[in-house]
Scaffold this motif. Structure first.
Motif, short mmCIF file in Angstrom:
data_model
loop_
_atom_site.label_atom_id
_atom_site.label_comp_id
_atom_site.label_asym_id
_atom_site.label_seq_id
_atom_site.Cartn_x
_atom_site.Cartn_y
_atom_site.Cartn_z
N SER A 112 -1.04 -15.16 7.86
CA SER A 112 -0.59 -14.94 9.23
C SER A 112 0.13 -13.60 9.32
N PHE A 113 0.03 -12.79 8.29
CA PHE A 113 0.68 -11.47 8.30
C PHE A 113 -0.34 -10.45 7.79
N PRO A 114 -0.09 -9.16 8.02
CA PRO A 114 -1.10 -8.16 7.64
C PRO A 114 -1.32 -8.09 6.13
N VAL A 115 -2.58 -8.19 5.73
CA VAL A 115 -2.94 -8.05 4.32
C VAL A 115 -4.24 -7.26 4.23
N ASN A 116 -4.48 -6.71 3.06
CA ASN A 116 -5.80 -6.16 2.75
C ASN A 116 -6.45 -7.15 1.81
N GLN A 117 -7.43 -7.87 2.34
CA GLN A 117 -7.95 -8.99 1.57
C GLN A 117 -9.33 -8.69 0.98
N PHE B 170 1.74 4.33 -1.03
CA PHE B 170 2.72 3.33 -0.67
C PHE B 170 2.04 2.39 0.30
N LEU B 171 1.79 1.17 -0.14
CA LEU B 171 1.07 0.24 0.71
C LEU B 171 2.01 -0.85 1.16
N LYS C 73 2.07 -4.29 -3.50
CA LYS C 73 2.23 -5.72 -3.72
C LYS C 73 0.83 -6.30 -3.86
N ILE C 74 0.66 -7.16 -4.82
CA ILE C 74 -0.67 -7.72 -5.07
C ILE C 74 -0.57 -9.24 -5.14
N LEU D 57 5.73 0.99 -8.86
CA LEU D 57 6.47 -0.24 -8.59
C LEU D 57 5.47 -1.29 -8.12
N VAL D 58 5.27 -2.32 -8.94
CA VAL D 58 4.24 -3.29 -8.63
C VAL D 58 4.85 -4.68 -8.56
#
Ligand SMILES: Nc1ncnc2c1ncn2[C@@H]1O[C@H](COP(=O)(O)OP(=O)(O)O)[C@@H](O)[C@H]1O
Ligand SMILES: [Mg+2]
Lengths: 251, 416
Positions: free
Chosen positions: B75-80, B146-147, B180-181, B210-211
């Motif tokens: 329900s939030f923005p992601v790159n899927q 920076f994602l 973030k993954i 930074l992961v």
């Protein structure tokens, strides 16, 4: 309100309470004094419904609002919902749950039982902040896990906060005064006095006369070896302070 | 997994002059030598033989599947990125333009190599993955990227009995990048006996990156046998938070190897696992500090009920010259029944003299005193128990800083 009749209680087969009787009416304050190991905490935990204690005989009757109940038939949470409250001698730490969430869950489960609407965060915050002021607690304690890292005195004050939130009909205070300095003792006694009215009753377990300088009991009982061995008025406490428990057991 | 049958199957699937054919053959040979895990092996000692035996019924790889995409999971923005039975499905994936500028997703032409100290070289599941994976993928995050929205790797599976799937992905996070993954494996088909999901994920955290990575395996109530290998390399001043969550399933084994390749890297590993009925969980963690001044902190927490069994096997290696390392390792277990079993083995192998290393393990039950305390405040017994259990689990859930991701996870954990 509370009637304990010839109560016998064992733990792991060892008898600790050996025929104890106690009669508490609404509006009264009872003090229970007695040597270490005489069974004071056992009595208060049995009334609150701790499952480790086995009641081998006797009765614990409770009536409020003209409704009589056998307390021994109720689970600990049901007793709390009926207005029984125990301020623990050694309050338990619960890591990972904030004091705020704990108090809110507790308050709301009692509200639900009594048919009152639950309070949301906004209303509960208002409500709890008043109570925090009453016991002069640092509000930051609300965000800390329940009793974790609290000093002995802070835990005791937290018990009184819970009592103020839940407004019990029958409050059992187990050595709430131990480990408190004079100022904290005053705050705790004020808390008790401000909650006390003709519809509720207090049973206060204490070692010291000094609490009774602030709270005036209607009765003072001496518990020794699992039984009430003497009952008197507030002067009995003074006498005990002077003469020690030996005096009672000899007379 | 009968080696003769599997050999035939291997010949069939590995005959199209694929770039990786030669490497696959080597790996398969190695697999055949190693064979299936035996209980005589130290790290398999506490696993149920019957569950391993079920693997013998597996003799083919799953087919690719294309089905209508499921409901929107986030329900939030992601790159899927969506992978179906291990194959990347571009159409099912949703990637923002910002993502496409900074991240590339390609089919890998070579297998990525392991470090010389890696225990995976003698791990049959690793070689099985190398032999049978349908296609390894490479995800490259550019330097300085920076994602804000997390990169989500959604792995969906559809099985017939006796089949297996071996996804493989290699993620490279460039220098000074922040990402973030989420690696999410979910199985929502029919729950069948004897199928295997065996994943291999490699993560490279370049200098000063930074992961924050969350791996969730969601096979609740399924009979799928899950094994996973995860390797992370941390270069100078890289920072990795890695949290793995196992929400259940018949058998789940996750082996992690994390390497401090250069100085001043920082690593936080968290694990949360649930097992009920006769489910089993194996969590292995190997942390190698080859270089000094780094930090690594591990916290694994398990909740077990029924006759479930869990194994935690952790090891911190600190090399001779890796001075001023600060490392810790903790495994805490909450057991909700008398029949659940916990084996826990936190270990240290320290060869440097000026380091901090702490390790420990606890196994506890719901405390009667805590339950009574809550009940004495009007909270019913079941609710009291669930509050205490939730508090145990929250230590991991609340450590996820991104509120969207935390709530997504929380909702799954609360459903259990
Ligand atoms: N849970 C328990 N298990 C075993 N013995 C207990 C337990 N609780 C109390 N006792 C024993 O019962 C006796 C009375 O204890 P307690 O009620 O705590 O006394 P008091 O509060 O008057 O000091 C003591 O001898 C104590 O050791
Ligand atoms: Mg006591």
């Amino acid at each position: 309100m509370l009637q304990v009749k010839d109560l016998h209680v064992s733990v792991d087969g060892v008898e600790i309470l050996k025929g104890l009787s106690l009669d508490v009416k609404a509006g009264e304050i009872h003090a229970i004094m007695g040597p270490n190991g005489s069974g004071k905490s056992t009595l208060s935990k049995v009334i609150a419904g701790h499952p480790s204690y086995e009641v081998t005989s006797g009765e614990v009757n409770y009536d409020i609002d003209f409704e009589a109940k056998n307390l021994l038939d109720l689970e600990a949470d049901e007793r709390a919902k009926e207005g029984v409250f125990l301020a623990f001698q050694y309050p338990t730490n619960i890591p990972g749950i904030t004091n705020y969430d704990f108090l809110k869950t507790s308050f709301n489960s009692i509200c639900t039982h009594q048919g009152a609407p639950e309070l949301g965060d906004e209303d509960f915050t208002k409500f709890i902040n008043e109570k925090v002021k009453l016991v002069e607690m640092d509000p930051r304690f609300l965000d800390r896990p329940v009793n974790e890292g609290f000093s002995g005195g802070e835990k005791k004050r937290n018990e009184i906060l819970q009592m103020a939130v839940l407004k019990p009909r029958l409050a059992l205070l187990d050595e709430t005064d131990s480990g408190l300095d004079i100022d904290a003792l005053k705050i705790v006694s004020q808390g008790i006095n401000s909650l006390h009215n003709k519809n509720n009753a207090f049973v206060i377990v204490t070692h010291y006369q000094r609490l009774l300088d602030h709270i005036v009991p209607d009765f003072v009982h001496v518990l020794a070896d699992g039984k009430i061995v003497k009952t008197g008025d507030k002067d009995l406490a003074l006498r005990l302070e002077k003469e020690g428990y030996d005096w009672v057991t000899k007379h | 997994m009968n080696i003769a049958n599997l050999t035939n199957h291997f010949k069939q699937v590995n005959q199209n002059n694929h770039l990786l054919q030669a490497e696959r053959e080597q790996s398969f040979e190695r697999f055949a030598e190693l064979g299936l895990p035996q209980r005589s092996l130290e790290d398999w000692r506490y696993s149920d033989l019957k569950k391993i035996k079920n693997l013998e019924l597996i003799n083919e790889t799953v087919a690719e599947f294309k089905v209508a995409n499921a409901d929107k999971e986030f329900s939030f923005p992601v790159n899927q990125l969506v992978f179906k039975n291990g194959m990347y499905d571009q159409e099912a994936s949703t990637l923002s333009d910002g993502f496409k500028d900074k991240v590339s997703v390609t089919e890998a032409q070579v297998f990525s190599s392991l470090g010389s100290e890696s225990e995976f070289a003698s791990n049959s599941f690793y070689h099985l993955n190398q032999s049978f994976n349908s296609q390894p993928y490479k995800i490259e995050v550019a330097d300085g990227a920076f994602l804000k929205a997390p990169i989500v790797l959604t792995y969906k599976y559809e099985f017939s009995a006796g089949s297996m799937c071996h996804p493989q992905v290699n993620i490279n996070v460039g220098k000074n990048s922040q990402v973030k993954i989420i690696e999410h494996h979910e199985f929502n088909g029919v729950h069948k006996d004897s199928s295997l999901i065996n994943t291999f994920t490699q993560l490279n955290c370049a200098q000063n990156s930074l992961v924050k990575m969350l791996r969730v395996s969601e096979f609740t109530n399924s009979q799928v046998f899950q094994t996973g290998q995860f390797v992370a390399d941390l270069w100078k001043e890289a920072h990795l938070d890695f949290t793995s969550v196992n929400l259940g399933g018949a058998f789940n084994r996750l082996e992690c190897e994390m390497n401090h390749r250069e100085e001043r890297a920082e690593l936080h590993v968290k694990g949360l696992y649930f097992a009920k009925g006769d489910e089993q969980v194996n969590m292995l963690a190997r942390i190698f500090h080859a270089k000094g001044m780094g930090e690594s902190h591990q916290l694994y927490k398990g909740v077990l009920s029924g006759k479930a069994k869990s194994v935690f096997d952790g090891m911190i290696h600190i090399a001779k010259d890796a001075q001023k390392v600060d490392s810790s390792q903790m495994n805490k277990n909450l057991i909700l029944s008398d029949e659940a079993e916990v084996y826990t083995k936190p270990q240290l192998n320290i060869n440097a003299d000026d380091v901090k290393a702490a390790h420990g393990a606890t196994v506890s039950q719901l405390s009667d005193e805590e339950i009574f305390y809550l009940m004495s405040r009007g909270i019913a017994k079941d609710k009291a128990k669930s509050i205490i259990q939730k508090a145990f689990v929250d230590e991991i859930v609340l450590s996820i800083g991104d509120l969207n991701i935390r709530n997504w996870l929380k909702q799954k954990v609360d459903q259990l």
